[in-house]
Write a protein that holds these residues in place. Structure first.
Motif, PDB file in Angstrom:
ATOM      1  N   ALA A  51       3.286  -2.145   5.495  1.00 38.92           N
ATOM      2  CA  ALA A  51       4.066  -0.922   5.315  1.00 38.92           C
ATOM      3  C   ALA A  51       3.218   0.306   5.635  1.00 38.92           C
ATOM      4  CB  ALA A  51       4.593  -0.839   3.883  1.00 38.92           C
ATOM      5  N   PHE A  52       1.929   0.222   5.316  1.00 41.08           N
ATOM      6  CA  PHE A  52       1.008   1.321   5.603  1.00 41.08           C
ATOM      7  C   PHE A  52       0.873   1.549   7.107  1.00 41.08           C
ATOM      8  CE2 PHE A  52      -3.362   2.686   6.572  1.00 41.08           C
ATOM      9  CZ  PHE A  52      -3.390   3.893   5.912  1.00 41.08           C
ATOM     10  N   PHE A  53       0.748   0.457   7.866  1.00 45.39           N
ATOM     11  CA  PHE A  53       0.519   0.583   9.301  1.00 45.39           C
ATOM     12  C   PHE A  53       1.813   0.805  10.100  1.00 45.39           C
ATOM     13  CE2 PHE A  53      -3.341  -1.792   8.037  1.00 45.39           C
ATOM     14  CZ  PHE A  53      -4.292  -0.938   8.574  1.00 45.39           C
ATOM     15  N   ILE A  54       2.913   0.168   9.660  1.00 41.31           N
ATOM     16  CA  ILE A  54       4.154   0.219  10.437  1.00 41.31           C
ATOM     17  C   ILE A  54       5.059   1.364  10.000  1.00 41.31           C
ATOM     18  CG2 ILE A  54       6.261  -1.038  11.054  1.00 41.31           C
ATOM     19  CD1 ILE A  54       4.677  -3.617  10.782  1.00 41.31           C
ATOM     20  N   LEU A  55       5.272   1.484   8.684  1.00 38.74           N
ATOM     21  CA  LEU A  55       6.173   2.506   8.172  1.00 38.74           C
ATOM     22  C   LEU A  55       5.463   3.799   7.826  1.00 38.74           C
ATOM     23  CD1 LEU A  55       8.381   0.308   5.786  1.00 38.74           C
ATOM     24  CD2 LEU A  55       8.784   0.880   8.185  1.00 38.74           C
ATOM     25  N   LYS A  56       4.128   3.815   7.947  1.00 40.17           N
ATOM     26  CA  LYS A  56       3.329   4.994   7.597  1.00 40.17           C
ATOM     27  C   LYS A  56       3.575   5.416   6.156  1.00 40.17           C
ATOM     28  CE  LYS A  56       2.081   5.053  11.899  1.00 40.17           C
ATOM     29  NZ  LYS A  56       0.778   4.503  12.290  1.00 40.17           N
ATOM     30  N   SER A  57       3.713   4.414   5.293  1.00 37.11           N
ATOM     31  CA  SER A  57       4.006   4.669   3.891  1.00 37.11           C
ATOM     32  C   SER A  57       2.946   4.017   3.016  1.00 37.11           C
ATOM     33  CB  SER A  57       5.390   4.113   3.533  1.00 37.11           C
ATOM     34  OG  SER A  57       5.648   4.233   2.156  1.00 37.11           O
ATOM     35  N   TRP A  58       2.271   4.828   2.205  1.00 37.99           N
ATOM     36  CA  TRP A  58       1.243   4.299   1.312  1.00 37.99           C
ATOM     37  C   TRP A  58       1.865   3.967  -0.035  1.00 37.99           C
ATOM     38  CZ3 TRP A  58      -3.227   2.170   1.788  1.00 37.99           C
ATOM     39  CH2 TRP A  58      -4.072   2.036   0.681  1.00 37.99           C
ATOM     40  N   PRO A  59       1.738   2.720  -0.507  1.00 40.36           N
ATOM     41  CA  PRO A  59       2.347   2.350  -1.792  1.00 40.36           C
ATOM     42  C   PRO A  59       1.665   3.051  -2.950  1.00 40.36           C
ATOM     43  CG  PRO A  59       0.960   0.576  -0.969  1.00 40.36           C
ATOM     44  CD  PRO A  59       1.040   1.588   0.132  1.00 40.36           C
ATOM     45  N   SER A  60       2.385   3.192  -4.048  1.00 32.13           N
ATOM     46  CA  SER A  60       1.836   3.849  -5.229  1.00 32.13           C
ATOM     47  C   SER A  60       0.733   2.995  -5.841  1.00 32.13           C
ATOM     48  CB  SER A  60       2.947   4.058  -6.261  1.00 32.13           C
ATOM     49  OG  SER A  60       3.357   2.809  -6.793  1.00 32.13           O
ATOM     50  N   PRO A  61      -0.181   3.612  -6.608  1.00 27.95           N
ATOM     51  CA  PRO A  61      -1.240   2.842  -7.284  1.00 27.95           C
ATOM     52  C   PRO A  61      -0.690   1.748  -8.185  1.00 27.95           C
ATOM     53  CG  PRO A  61      -1.734   5.178  -7.344  1.00 27.95           C
ATOM     54  CD  PRO A  61      -0.342   5.061  -6.801  1.00 27.95           C
ATOM     55  N   THR A  62       0.434   2.018  -8.859  1.00 25.12           N
ATOM     56  CA  THR A  62       1.015   0.989  -9.728  1.00 25.12           C
ATOM     57  C   THR A  62       1.538  -0.188  -8.912  1.00 25.12           C
ATOM     58  OG1 THR A  62       3.083   2.269  -9.709  1.00 25.12           O
ATOM     59  CG2 THR A  62       1.633   2.550 -11.601  1.00 25.12           C
ATOM     60  N   ALA A  63       2.075   0.097  -7.727  1.00 25.90           N
ATOM     61  CA  ALA A  63       2.549  -0.986  -6.863  1.00 25.90           C
ATOM     62  C   ALA A  63       1.377  -1.836  -6.380  1.00 25.90           C
ATOM     63  CB  ALA A  63       3.307  -0.412  -5.668  1.00 25.90           C
ATOM     64  N   ILE A  64       0.259  -1.190  -6.064  1.00 25.75           N
ATOM     65  CA  ILE A  64      -0.935  -1.931  -5.637  1.00 25.75           C
ATOM     66  C   ILE A  64      -1.450  -2.801  -6.771  1.00 25.75           C
ATOM     67  CG2 ILE A  64      -3.335  -1.695  -4.883  1.00 25.75           C
ATOM     68  CD1 ILE A  64      -2.514   0.878  -3.461  1.00 25.75           C
ATOM     69  N   LEU A  65      -1.527  -2.219  -7.973  1.00 25.24           N
ATOM     70  CA  LEU A  65      -1.994  -2.984  -9.134  1.00 25.24           C
ATOM     71  C   LEU A  65      -1.048  -4.141  -9.433  1.00 25.24           C
ATOM     72  CD1 LEU A  65      -4.108  -3.192 -11.362  1.00 25.24           C
ATOM     73  CD2 LEU A  65      -2.720  -1.640 -12.738  1.00 25.24           C
ATOM     74  N   GLY A  66       0.259  -3.890  -9.297  1.00 23.35           N
ATOM     75  CA  GLY A  66       1.236  -4.956  -9.515  1.00 23.35           C
ATOM     76  C   GLY A  66       1.095  -6.070  -8.495  1.00 23.35           C
ATOM     77  N   SER A  73      11.598   0.014  -2.353  1.00 22.87           N
ATOM     78  CA  SER A  73      10.522  -0.040  -1.363  1.00 22.87           C
ATOM     79  C   SER A  73      10.183  -1.479  -0.994  1.00 22.87           C
ATOM     80  CB  SER A  73       9.265   0.645  -1.920  1.00 22.87           C
ATOM     81  OG  SER A  73       8.700  -0.132  -2.953  1.00 22.87           O
ATOM     82  N   PRO A  74       9.590  -1.696   0.192  1.00 24.42           N
ATOM     83  CA  PRO A  74       9.206  -3.060   0.600  1.00 24.42           C
ATOM     84  C   PRO A  74       8.212  -3.700  -0.358  1.00 24.42           C
ATOM     85  CG  PRO A  74       9.128  -1.562   2.474  1.00 24.42           C
ATOM     86  CD  PRO A  74       9.350  -0.715   1.264  1.00 24.42           C
ATOM     87  N   THR A  75       7.270  -2.916  -0.893  1.00 30.67           N
ATOM     88  CA  THR A  75       6.277  -3.472  -1.817  1.00 30.67           C
ATOM     89  C   THR A  75       6.936  -4.012  -3.075  1.00 30.67           C
ATOM     90  OG1 THR A  75       4.581  -1.950  -1.006  1.00 30.67           O
ATOM     91  CG2 THR A  75       4.193  -2.960  -3.146  1.00 30.67           C
ATOM     92  N   ARG A  76       7.880  -3.262  -3.630  1.00 26.05           N
ATOM     93  CA  ARG A  76       8.595  -3.733  -4.823  1.00 26.05           C
ATOM     94  C   ARG A  76       9.417  -4.976  -4.513  1.00 26.05           C
ATOM     95  NH1 ARG A  76       9.034   1.991  -6.382  1.00 26.05           N
ATOM     96  NH2 ARG A  76       8.031   2.247  -8.409  1.00 26.05           N
ATOM     97  N   VAL A  77      10.016  -5.022  -3.328  1.00 28.66           N
ATOM     98  CA  VAL A  77      10.778  -6.206  -2.925  1.00 28.66           C
ATOM     99  C   VAL A  77       9.878  -7.439  -2.929  1.00 28.66           C
ATOM    100  CG1 VAL A  77      12.023  -7.319  -1.027  1.00 28.66           C
ATOM    101  CG2 VAL A  77      12.451  -4.917  -1.551  1.00 28.66           C
ATOM    102  N   ALA A  78       8.676  -7.306  -2.334  1.00 30.88           N
ATOM    103  CA  ALA A  78       7.746  -8.434  -2.260  1.00 30.88           C
ATOM    104  C   ALA A  78       7.328  -8.906  -3.647  1.00 30.88           C
ATOM    105  CB  ALA A  78       6.517  -8.040  -1.441  1.00 30.88           C
TER     106      ALA A  78
END
Length: 307
Positions: free
Chosen positions: A112-127, A242-247
Motif C-alpha cells: 500500500a505504501f509503494f502502490i497507493l502512496k498511503s502510509w498505514p497508521s502506527p496502530t495498524a503496523i503494530l496490529g 483500509s487495505p491494512t485493516r482488511v488484511a
C-alpha cells in the motif's frame, strides 16, 4: 464510522466463512483435483452474481471496459493466490503454508505504501506485527528447512496481497456486482485452462462423481457462501476501510479454522496455538484504535507521500 464498522464486521464474517469451510474443502479435493474444483466453484459463484447483477443492473456512466479490465486484474491475482497455494501444498505442510500465506498481513501495508502512496497508521503496523506473531504460533508447530513448496506459497501471498490492494483501488470507482462477476469468471476460466493442462480433468465425465454427497455439499457451500457472497462482501466492504485493516481482519481465518476444527473433528489446540489466536485477535483490535489513544506514538500519521 457506522459504515466503516459495518464493513469490518462483514469482513470478519468472510474470515469466519473461509475458516469454517476449510475442512469441507480439504475433503472435497480428495475427490476432485484442486484446480478443477476451484474452476467449478468459481463458475457457479460467477453465474449467481451475474444473475443478480442483470436483475439489479442500472444505467451508469462508468465505461464497461474499465470494469472488465479491473475485474480481470483482480481475478488474475486471485488465481495466482489459489493456484500457487495449491501447488505449494504438494511440497510443504499445511501449517507452514498457513503461516506463509498469512504473511499478507505484513505485505499489504508495504505494498500500500509503494502502490497507493498511503502510509498505514502506527496502530495498524503494530496490529500487523502482533497478527504475524500470532499466525506463527498458530500455524508453525516445528521448524523445517525452506522448501520449493514454501517458495510457491510465498509467491501465492503476493497474489492475495495484490488482490486486497487493487480491490481498494477499484472498488471505490466501479459497480461492485459487475466487478465481482468479472473477477469470479476470470478465476474460473484460468483454473479451467490450468486444470486441462495439469490435472486429470476427465474425472468429471465419471457419473459416479455426482453421487458424492460430500462433494456436492462442498461445491454448494463454497460456491455460494465461500465465493459469491464472500468476494462480494470483500469488494463492497473495501469501499469503507483500509487495505491494512482488511488484511488483519482476514488473518482471523486460521483462527476460525482452528476453532471449527476443534468443534467438528475434535482437533486439539496447543498452548502456543491458543496464544497465537489471542495475538491475532489483539492485532485486529489494536489496529482499530485511533493513534490519539496511544501516547507512545509522538508522531502524526502520514496519509500520502508527495509525488
Amino acid at each position: 464510522m457506522n459504515k466503516k464498522f459495518t464493513a469490518e464486521i462483514l469482513l470478519l464474517f468472510v474470515a469466519f466463512i473461509w475458516g469454517a469451510t476449510f475442512v469441507i474443502v480439504q475433503n472435497a479435493i480428495d475427490i476432485l483435483p484442486p484446480l478443477l474444483f476451484n474452476a467449478i466453484r468459481f463458475m457457479i459463484a460467477g453465474i449467481i452474481i451475474l444473475i443478480i447483477y442483470l436483475i439489479r443492473r442500472k444505467k451508469n456512466k462508468i465505461p464497461q471496459k474499465n470494469a472488465f479490465i479491473a475485474g480481470v486484474v483482480l481475478g488474475s491475482c486471485l488465481f495466482i493466490g489459489y493456484s500457487l497455494q495449491t501447488i505449494g501444498l504438494l511440497y510443504t505442510t499445511p501449517s507452514k503454508a498457513g503461516f506463509i500465506t498469512g504473511l499478507s498481513v505484513v505485505m499489504v501495508p508495504l505494498l500500500a505504501f509503494f502502490i497507493l502512496k498511503s502510509w498505514p497508521s502506527p496502530t495498524a503496523i503494530l496490529g500487523s506485527i502482533a497478527a504475524t506473531i500470532g499466525l506463527y504460533l498458530l500455524a508453525v508447530k516445528n521448524t523445517s528447512p525452506f522448501s520449493i513448496g514454501d517458495f510457491y506459497v510465498l509467491l501465492c501471498t503476493f497474489g492475495f496481497a495484490f488482490h486486497i490492494i487493487f480491490t481498494d483501488r477499484f472498488a471505490k470507482k466501479l459497480p461492485v456486482l459487475l466487478l465481482t462477476t468479472i473477477q469470479l469468471f476470470t478465476v474460473a476460466f484460468l483454473c479451467l485452462i490450468s486444470a486441462f493442462i495439469f490435472e486429470n480433468w476427465e474425472i468429471i465425465l465419471n457419473p459416479e462423481l455426482y453421487n458424492s454427497s460430500s462433494l456436492l455439499f462442498a461445491l454448494f457451500i463454497t460456491a455460494i457462501l465461500g465465493t459469491s457472497i464472500a468476494f462480494f462482501i470483500q469488494t463492497y466492504s473495501q469501499k469503507a476501510t483500509s487495505p491494512t485493516r482488511v488484511a488483519i481482519i482476514l488473518a482471523m481465518e486460521p483462527v476460525f479454522a482452528a476453532i471449527t476444527s476443534f468443534l467438528w473433528i475434535n482437533e486439539r489446540l496447543s498452548i502456543g496455538a491458543v496464544i497465537g489466536c489471542i495475538l491475532i485477535l489483539f492485532g485486529m483490535i489494536i489496529a482499530e484504535l485511533p493513534v490519539s489513544k496511544w501516547g507512545i506514538f509522538p508522531f502524526k500519521k502520514k496519509q500520502t507521500i508527495p509525488k
